[in-house]
Design a protein around this motif. Sequence first.
Motif, PDB file in Angstrom:
ATOM      1  N   VAL A  97      16.880  -0.942   5.410  1.00 22.63           N
ATOM      2  CA  VAL A  97      16.832  -0.417   4.041  1.00 22.63           C
ATOM      3  C   VAL A  97      18.078  -0.868   3.270  1.00 22.63           C
ATOM      4  O   VAL A  97      17.991  -1.380   2.144  1.00 22.63           O
ATOM      5  CB  VAL A  97      16.729   1.127   4.046  1.00 22.63           C
ATOM      6  N   PHE A 131      16.142   2.013  -1.511  1.00 22.47           N
ATOM      7  CA  PHE A 131      15.125   1.225  -2.218  1.00 22.47           C
ATOM      8  C   PHE A 131      13.943   2.126  -2.525  1.00 22.47           C
ATOM      9  O   PHE A 131      13.271   2.602  -1.607  1.00 22.47           O
ATOM     10  CB  PHE A 131      14.717   0.075  -1.285  1.00 22.47           C
ATOM     11  N   THR A 134       7.828   3.378  -3.270  1.00 26.59           N
ATOM     12  CA  THR A 134       6.669   4.242  -3.004  1.00 26.59           C
ATOM     13  C   THR A 134       6.777   5.564  -3.758  1.00 26.59           C
ATOM     14  O   THR A 134       7.876   6.079  -3.965  1.00 26.59           O
ATOM     15  CB  THR A 134       6.585   4.526  -1.490  1.00 26.59           C
ATOM     16  N   GLY A 139       1.059   4.494  -2.793  1.00 23.86           N
ATOM     17  CA  GLY A 139       1.689   3.869  -1.627  1.00 23.86           C
ATOM     18  C   GLY A 139       1.233   2.423  -1.521  1.00 23.86           C
ATOM     19  O   GLY A 139       1.843   1.513  -2.085  1.00 23.86           O
ATOM     20  N   TRP A 165       9.557   8.997   0.332  1.00 19.33           N
ATOM     21  CA  TRP A 165       9.873   8.280   1.579  1.00 19.33           C
ATOM     22  C   TRP A 165      11.131   7.437   1.494  1.00 19.33           C
ATOM     23  O   TRP A 165      11.349   6.570   2.342  1.00 19.33           O
ATOM     24  CB  TRP A 165       8.713   7.333   1.977  1.00 19.33           C
ATOM     25  N   LEU A 210      11.062   8.347  13.617  1.00 18.18           N
ATOM     26  CA  LEU A 210      12.314   7.934  12.964  1.00 18.18           C
ATOM     27  C   LEU A 210      13.063   9.139  12.431  1.00 18.18           C
ATOM     28  O   LEU A 210      13.471   9.179  11.262  1.00 18.18           O
ATOM     29  CB  LEU A 210      12.012   6.941  11.825  1.00 18.18           C
ATOM     30  N   ASN A 215      14.699  10.393   4.978  1.00 17.71           N
ATOM     31  CA  ASN A 215      13.757   9.917   3.954  1.00 17.71           C
ATOM     32  C   ASN A 215      13.647  10.982   2.868  1.00 17.71           C
ATOM     33  O   ASN A 215      13.331  12.130   3.162  1.00 17.71           O
ATOM     34  CB  ASN A 215      12.364   9.672   4.542  1.00 17.71           C
ATOM     35  N   SER A 366       3.320   1.839   9.902  1.00 14.99           N
ATOM     36  CA  SER A 366       2.805   2.090   8.545  1.00 14.99           C
ATOM     37  C   SER A 366       3.709   1.656   7.407  1.00 14.99           C
ATOM     38  O   SER A 366       3.233   1.411   6.309  1.00 14.99           O
ATOM     39  CB  SER A 366       2.506   3.591   8.364  1.00 14.99           C
ATOM     40  N   TYR A 367       5.040   1.590   7.633  1.00 16.42           N
ATOM     41  CA  TYR A 367       5.867   1.291   6.447  1.00 16.42           C
ATOM     42  C   TYR A 367       5.945  -0.203   6.151  1.00 16.42           C
ATOM     43  O   TYR A 367       5.602  -1.017   6.972  1.00 16.42           O
ATOM     44  CB  TYR A 367       7.224   1.987   6.491  1.00 16.42           C
ATOM     45  N   GLU A 368       6.374  -0.496   4.934  1.00 13.94           N
ATOM     46  CA  GLU A 368       6.410  -1.873   4.406  1.00 13.94           C
ATOM     47  C   GLU A 368       5.062  -2.552   4.516  1.00 13.94           C
ATOM     48  O   GLU A 368       4.954  -3.692   4.952  1.00 13.94           O
ATOM     49  CB  GLU A 368       7.485  -2.690   5.110  1.00 13.94           C
ATOM     50  N   GLU A 372      -3.635  -2.462   7.368  1.00  7.16           N
ATOM     51  CA  GLU A 372      -4.755  -2.821   6.494  1.00  7.16           C
ATOM     52  C   GLU A 372      -4.273  -3.689   5.322  1.00  7.16           C
ATOM     53  O   GLU A 372      -4.883  -4.716   5.006  1.00  7.16           O
ATOM     54  CB  GLU A 372      -5.431  -1.551   5.949  1.00  7.16           C
ATOM     55  N   MET A 373      -3.180  -3.277   4.678  1.00  8.43           N
ATOM     56  CA  MET A 373      -2.684  -4.038   3.518  1.00  8.43           C
ATOM     57  C   MET A 373      -2.281  -5.453   3.925  1.00  8.43           C
ATOM     58  O   MET A 373      -2.609  -6.433   3.256  1.00  8.43           O
ATOM     59  CB  MET A 373      -1.469  -3.321   2.897  1.00  8.43           C
ATOM     60  N   LEU A 376      -5.270  -7.543   4.539  1.00  9.60           N
ATOM     61  CA  LEU A 376      -5.925  -7.991   3.297  1.00  9.60           C
ATOM     62  C   LEU A 376      -5.162  -9.158   2.664  1.00  9.60           C
ATOM     63  O   LEU A 376      -5.764 -10.055   2.075  1.00  9.60           O
ATOM     64  CB  LEU A 376      -6.034  -6.815   2.311  1.00  9.60           C
ATOM     65  N   PHE A 388      -9.192  -6.527  -1.774  1.00 12.00           N
ATOM     66  CA  PHE A 388      -8.367  -5.317  -1.905  1.00 12.00           C
ATOM     67  C   PHE A 388      -9.155  -4.120  -2.411  1.00 12.00           C
ATOM     68  O   PHE A 388      -8.898  -3.007  -2.015  1.00 12.00           O
ATOM     69  CB  PHE A 388      -7.174  -5.582  -2.836  1.00 12.00           C
TER      70      PHE A 388
HETATM   71  C1  LIG Z   1       9.393   6.432   7.851  1.00 12.91           C
HETATM   72  C2  LIG Z   1       9.048   5.779   6.561  1.00 12.91           C
HETATM   73  C3  LIG Z   1      10.026   5.175   5.809  1.00 12.91           C
HETATM   74  C4  LIG Z   1       9.738   4.630   4.551  1.00 12.91           C
HETATM   75  N1  LIG Z   1      10.754   4.132   3.779  1.00 12.91           N
HETATM   76  C5  LIG Z   1      10.479   3.723   2.502  1.00 12.91           C
HETATM   77  C6  LIG Z   1      11.552   3.341   1.626  1.00 12.91           C
HETATM   78  O1  LIG Z   1      12.737   3.341   2.001  1.00 12.91           O
HETATM   79  N2  LIG Z   1      11.227   2.969   0.352  1.00 12.91           N
HETATM   80  C7  LIG Z   1       9.953   2.953  -0.112  1.00 12.91           C
HETATM   81  O2  LIG Z   1       9.738   2.590  -1.274  1.00 12.91           O
HETATM   82  N3  LIG Z   1       8.900   3.317   0.713  1.00 12.91           N
HETATM   83  C8  LIG Z   1       9.146   3.706   1.988  1.00 12.91           C
HETATM   84  N4  LIG Z   1       8.109   4.105   2.829  1.00 12.91           N
HETATM   85  C9  LIG Z   1       6.750   4.124   2.301  1.00 12.91           C
HETATM   86  C10 LIG Z   1       5.790   3.153   2.975  1.00 12.91           C
HETATM   87  O3  LIG Z   1       6.045   1.844   2.566  1.00 12.91           O
HETATM   88  C11 LIG Z   1       4.362   3.653   2.706  1.00 12.91           C
HETATM   89  O4  LIG Z   1       4.161   4.797   3.524  1.00 12.91           O
HETATM   90  C12 LIG Z   1       3.310   2.616   2.999  1.00 12.91           C
HETATM   91  O5  LIG Z   1       3.381   1.577   2.076  1.00 12.91           O
HETATM   92  C13 LIG Z   1       1.892   3.231   2.953  1.00 12.91           C
HETATM   93  O6  LIG Z   1       1.688   3.995   1.794  1.00 12.91           O
HETATM   94  P1  LIG Z   1       1.143   5.491   1.940  1.00 12.91           P
HETATM   95  O7  LIG Z   1       1.886   6.165   3.025  1.00 12.91           O
HETATM   96  O8  LIG Z   1       1.186   6.093   0.592  1.00 12.91           O
HETATM   97  O9  LIG Z   1      -0.343   5.370   2.443  1.00 12.91           O
HETATM   98  P2  LIG Z   1      -1.661   5.122   1.536  1.00 12.91           P
HETATM   99  O10 LIG Z   1      -1.439   3.987   0.621  1.00 12.91           O
HETATM  100  O11 LIG Z   1      -2.111   6.410   0.954  1.00 12.91           O
HETATM  101  O12 LIG Z   1      -2.706   4.660   2.639  1.00 12.91           O
HETATM  102  C14 LIG Z   1      -3.423   5.562   3.493  1.00 12.91           C
HETATM  103  C15 LIG Z   1      -4.395   4.733   4.341  1.00 12.91           C
HETATM  104  O13 LIG Z   1      -5.355   4.082   3.503  1.00 12.91           O
HETATM  105  C16 LIG Z   1      -5.363   2.699   3.796  1.00 12.91           C
HETATM  106  N5  LIG Z   1      -5.703   1.929   2.594  1.00 12.91           N
HETATM  107  C17 LIG Z   1      -5.152   2.050   1.368  1.00 12.91           C
HETATM  108  N6  LIG Z   1      -5.723   1.160   0.517  1.00 12.91           N
HETATM  109  C18 LIG Z   1      -6.627   0.470   1.239  1.00 12.91           C
HETATM  110  C19 LIG Z   1      -7.540  -0.607   0.941  1.00 12.91           C
HETATM  111  N7  LIG Z   1      -7.599  -1.180  -0.273  1.00 12.91           N
HETATM  112  N8  LIG Z   1      -8.322  -1.065   1.932  1.00 12.91           N
HETATM  113  C20 LIG Z   1      -8.242  -0.548   3.172  1.00 12.91           C
HETATM  114  N9  LIG Z   1      -7.413   0.468   3.526  1.00 12.91           N
HETATM  115  C21 LIG Z   1      -6.629   0.958   2.558  1.00 12.91           C
HETATM  116  C22 LIG Z   1      -3.958   2.405   4.299  1.00 12.91           C
HETATM  117  O14 LIG Z   1      -3.906   1.207   5.042  1.00 12.91           O
HETATM  118  C23 LIG Z   1      -3.677   3.643   5.125  1.00 12.91           C
HETATM  119  O15 LIG Z   1      -4.249   3.511   6.398  1.00 12.91           O
HETATM  120  C24 LIG Z   1       8.400   4.626   4.084  1.00 12.91           C
HETATM  121  C25 LIG Z   1       7.394   5.209   4.872  1.00 12.91           C
HETATM  122  C26 LIG Z   1       7.706   5.774   6.088  1.00 12.91           C
HETATM  123  C27 LIG Z   1       6.593   6.416   6.887  1.00 12.91           C
END
Ligand SMILES: Cc1cc2nc3c(=O)[nH]c(=O)nc-3n(C[C@H](O)[C@H](O)[C@H](O)COP(=O)(O)OP(=O)(O)OC[C@H]3O[C@@H](n4cnc5c(N)ncnc54)[C@H](O)[C@@H]3O)c2cc1C
Length: 389
Positions: A97, A131, A134, A139, A165, A210, A215, A366-368, A372-373, A376, A388
């Motif tokens: 980070v 940074f 999200t 997300g 997060w 973690l 977070n 899941s992060y970054e 699935e993303m 795609l 998408f």
């Molecule tokens: C421990 C941790 C640290 C993090 N640190 C940071 C940070 O420092 N800065 C920051 O900005 N972010 C941070 N994040 C956020 C992280 O990048 C997001 O959690 C991640 O991008 C997923 O977004 P979401 O959790 O909102 O899930 P969602 O976007 O809600 O997704 C939920 C599910 O739906 C699926 N999905 C969504 N859209 C589609 C589609 N079009 N087709 C198929 N499947 C789909 C996803 O793959 C997932 O399985 C962190 C997350 C965690 C868990």
Amino acid sequence: MAADADFYALELLLDDEDQALLHRVRSFMEKEVEPIINHYWTRAKFPHEILPGLRGLGIAGLPYSGYGCPGKSPLLDGMVAMELARTDPSIATFSGVHGGLAMGSIYLCGSEEQKQRWLPAMARMDKLGAFGLTEPDVGSGVSRGLATTARREGDTWVLDGQKKWIGNASFADLTVIWARDVDDDQVKGFVVEAGTPGFATEDLKDKIALRAVQNALITLDGVRVAESNRLQHATSFKDTAAVLRMTRAGVAWMAVGCARGAYEHALAYALQRQQFGRPIGGFQLVQDLLVRMLGNITASAAMCARLAQLQAAGLARDEHSSLAKAFCTVRMRETVGHARELLGGNGILLEHHVGRFVADAEAIYSYEGTREMNTLIVGRAITGLSAFV
Ligand SMILES: Cc1cc2nc3c(=O)[nH]c(=O)nc-3n(C[C@H](O)[C@H](O)[C@H](O)COP(=O)(O)OP(=O)(O)OC[C@H]3O[C@@H](n4cnc5c(N)ncnc54)[C@H](O)[C@@H]3O)c2cc1C
């Protein structure tokens, strides 16, 4: 004699000086972090006590040139991320980070003056970064619209919204906030310094992964930021994506480290734990688990090493990082599961470390960009068809 988990000797791709740095990182992590990390992990606290030692390693902003940064190769940068995660994925994430996402945003999107202003202090870790991309309701879909807004008033910008997060945010000196300019609807980046009125953080509670990373949920309530703190070369989400392209490769390396740490603990356990009057490592089914793990780690590390070469040659595209992030995290998840299985009941006791890697793998998965993303992104690149939505 246990085999080294760097089975194909990828470390030899580094020169002597870089290998020596990697070994210093390893030694620091094994001596200073491993003995204390479970204590912090269970209490969900960040081990600030290790910061002087981390500073001394000089690994913040490793691949950037100038501005007090070492200008090392993407390969060394990746291997260092792997090495940190191999002992503890929370510390690797803290470093990713700060040095990757926060410094990377400034390095790639900042003006010359902005880089001079912030990067040297961040390289020394005198100033720590976060940074914020999200949001609570956005997300995976960040490229399609952030709810956090930026409104220009003369030489000042006013930011409103929430970010969720955000690693390090509650103690960072500066946080890069990505927001949608209400005038042109484009995503822009702003450096918000700690203590700016209207900027509030609250650490998320009761994470199962973690746990040593802090977070935060950030609330931006009329936060006023000078135009001189707007990253001058970030004019659309494409610029944010360039930062993620670089850091996603680092997360793939972290996945290798997380898997490798679990594997190495499992291998040591297999040689020492006796059942039926012999070390369990002598059973065929246990060896099968070990070899599957080693195969996953070796394939993932080799993929990351080639990606690092593409980065160094300026040939890495989004889909290259995405394939590595998706593939290596899937293999990591399988590997830590095998390691836990190999330890039997002890696999869920923190004192044996493997349980921590199992839990932490879930966040790295899941992060970054979720699997699935990233799938795609690769799917679009190989078919020319966007799936998408
Ligand atoms: C421990 C941790 C640290 C993090 N640190 C940071 C940070 O420092 N800065 C920051 O900005 N972010 C941070 N994040 C956020 C992280 O990048 C997001 O959690 C991640 O991008 C997923 O977004 P979401 O959790 O909102 O899930 P969602 O976007 O809600 O997704 C939920 C599910 O739906 C699926 N999905 C969504 N859209 C589609 C589609 N079009 N087709 C198929 N499947 C789909 C996803 O793959 C997932 O399985 C962190 C997350 C965690 C868990």
